[in-house]
Design an enzyme around this catalytic site. Structure first.
Site, PDB file in Angstrom:
ATOM      1  N   LYS A   1       4.712 -74.672 -24.696  1.00  0.00           N
ATOM      2  CA  LYS A   1       3.938 -73.574 -25.307  1.00  0.00           C
ATOM      3  C   LYS A   1       2.888 -73.027 -24.339  1.00  0.00           C
ATOM      4  CE  LYS A   1       2.134 -74.625 -29.305  1.00  0.00           C
ATOM      5  NZ  LYS A   1       1.688 -75.289 -30.550  1.00  0.00           N
TER       6      LYS A   1
ATOM      7  N   LYS B   1       0.233 -74.517 -23.489  1.00  0.00           N
ATOM      8  CA  LYS B   1      -1.085 -74.841 -24.048  1.00  0.00           C
ATOM      9  C   LYS B   1      -1.575 -76.125 -23.422  1.00  0.00           C
ATOM     10  CE  LYS B   1      -2.500 -72.796 -28.222  1.00  0.00           C
ATOM     11  NZ  LYS B   1      -3.070 -72.996 -29.556  1.00  0.00           N
TER      12      LYS B   1
HETATM   13  N1  C2G Z   1      -5.847 -70.704 -36.946  1.00  0.00           N
HETATM   14  C1  C2G Z   1      -6.598 -69.927 -37.821  1.00  0.00           C
HETATM   15  N2  C2G Z   1      -7.778 -69.415 -37.416  1.00  0.00           N
HETATM   16  C2  C2G Z   1      -8.255 -69.668 -36.165  1.00  0.00           C
HETATM   17  C3  C2G Z   1      -7.514 -70.471 -35.284  1.00  0.00           C
HETATM   18  C4  C2G Z   1      -6.297 -70.989 -35.689  1.00  0.00           C
HETATM   19  O1  C2G Z   1      -6.169 -69.693 -38.968  1.00  0.00           O
HETATM   20  N3  C2G Z   1      -9.440 -69.126 -35.791  1.00  0.00           N
HETATM   21  C5  C2G Z   1      -4.563 -71.232 -37.407  1.00  0.00           C
HETATM   22  C6  C2G Z   1      -3.393 -70.721 -36.554  1.00  0.00           C
HETATM   23  O2  C2G Z   1      -3.011 -69.414 -37.000  1.00  0.00           O
HETATM   24  C7  C2G Z   1      -2.321 -71.775 -36.840  1.00  0.00           C
HETATM   25  C8  C2G Z   1      -3.155 -73.058 -37.023  1.00  0.00           C
HETATM   26  O3  C2G Z   1      -4.523 -72.641 -37.267  1.00  0.00           O
HETATM   27  O4  C2G Z   1      -1.642 -71.470 -38.057  1.00  0.00           O
HETATM   28  C9  C2G Z   1      -3.111 -73.955 -35.801  1.00  0.00           C
HETATM   29  O5  C2G Z   1      -3.584 -73.209 -34.700  1.00  0.00           O
HETATM   30  P1  C2G Z   1      -3.080 -73.647 -33.236  1.00  0.00           P
HETATM   31  O6  C2G Z   1      -3.320 -75.081 -33.045  1.00  0.00           O
HETATM   32  O7  C2G Z   1      -3.614 -72.640 -32.244  1.00  0.00           O
HETATM   33  O8  C2G Z   1      -1.506 -73.418 -33.404  1.00  0.00           O
HETATM   34  P2  C2G Z   1      -0.497 -72.774 -32.354  1.00  0.00           P
HETATM   35  O9  C2G Z   1      -0.773 -73.272 -30.995  1.00  0.00           O
HETATM   36  O10 C2G Z   1      -0.493 -71.314 -32.631  1.00  0.00           O
HETATM   37  O11 C2G Z   1       0.892 -73.475 -32.770  1.00  0.00           O
HETATM   38  O12 C2G Z   1       5.406 -73.657 -34.060  1.00  0.00           O
HETATM   39  C10 C2G Z   1       4.138 -73.102 -34.311  1.00  0.00           C
HETATM   40  C11 C2G Z   1       3.142 -73.466 -33.238  1.00  0.00           C
HETATM   41  O13 C2G Z   1       3.124 -74.865 -33.018  1.00  0.00           O
HETATM   42  C12 C2G Z   1       1.769 -72.953 -33.648  1.00  0.00           C
END
Ligand code: C2G
Length: 129
Positions: free
Chosen positions: A44, A46
């Site tokens: 990803k 990340k």
């Molecule tokens: N989120 C949110 N508000 C934020 C930050 C994050 O609502 N200010 C939500 C994201 O939209 C996501 C969840 O928290 O639904 C987890 O965020 P991340 O850890 O950044 O997830 P991500 O890396 O986008 O991984 O297969 C899907 C991926 O694994 C999603």
């Protein structure tokens, strides 16, 4: 028993994550979280500060979270929806539309992201102190 499923890296846990998990749980009775493994984070692009075990420990301590499973690839969602009899799949709306293919198997809900907070932002603030 309504099962809810969501996925994420959940690094440097913050109130945006908690808001998402809280609202996701409210949509059902049991919340399963697919937590991105360290290897999948590389896919990803990340770079997480905390490793999988540390992030899993934190997620499992959240009262809205009932089960944490490893998220190892982009392709596992359909299998997970079937395996856990998922009724509702939830993601933040930064993913809006990306997982509509799951609507063949369960309800797909995109929830508003919490504004002005992200793991990156938290890390930048801490660095600038
Ligand atoms: N989120 C949110 N508000 C934020 C930050 C994050 O609502 N200010 C939500 C994201 O939209 C996501 C969840 O928290 O639904 C987890 O965020 P991340 O850890 O950044 O997830 P991500 O890396 O986008 O991984 O297969 C899907 C991926 O694994 C999603």
């Amino acid at each position: 028993m309504k099962i809810v499923l969501t996925y994420g890296t959940f690094d440097v846990l913050h109130y945006g994550h908690i808001n998402l998990l809280k609202r996701a749980k409210k949509l059902g009775d049991y919340l399963v979280v697919g937590l991105s493994t360290d290897e999948f984070n590389k896919i990803k692009n990340k770079k997480a500060l905390y490793n999988f075990e540390q992030r899993k420990l934190m997620l499992e301590s959240i009262k809205y979270v009932d089960k944490v499973i490893p998220e190892e690839n982009w392709e596992q969602k359909i299998d997970d929806v079937k395996k856990f009899n998922v009724d509702i799949f939830v993601m933040g709306d930064d993913w809006s539309g990306k997982f509509d293919y799951l609507s063949k198997y369960c309800k797909v809900v995109y929830l508003d992201r919490t504004p002005n907070i992200s793991s990156t932002k938290v890390r930048e603030i801490l660095k600038s102190r």
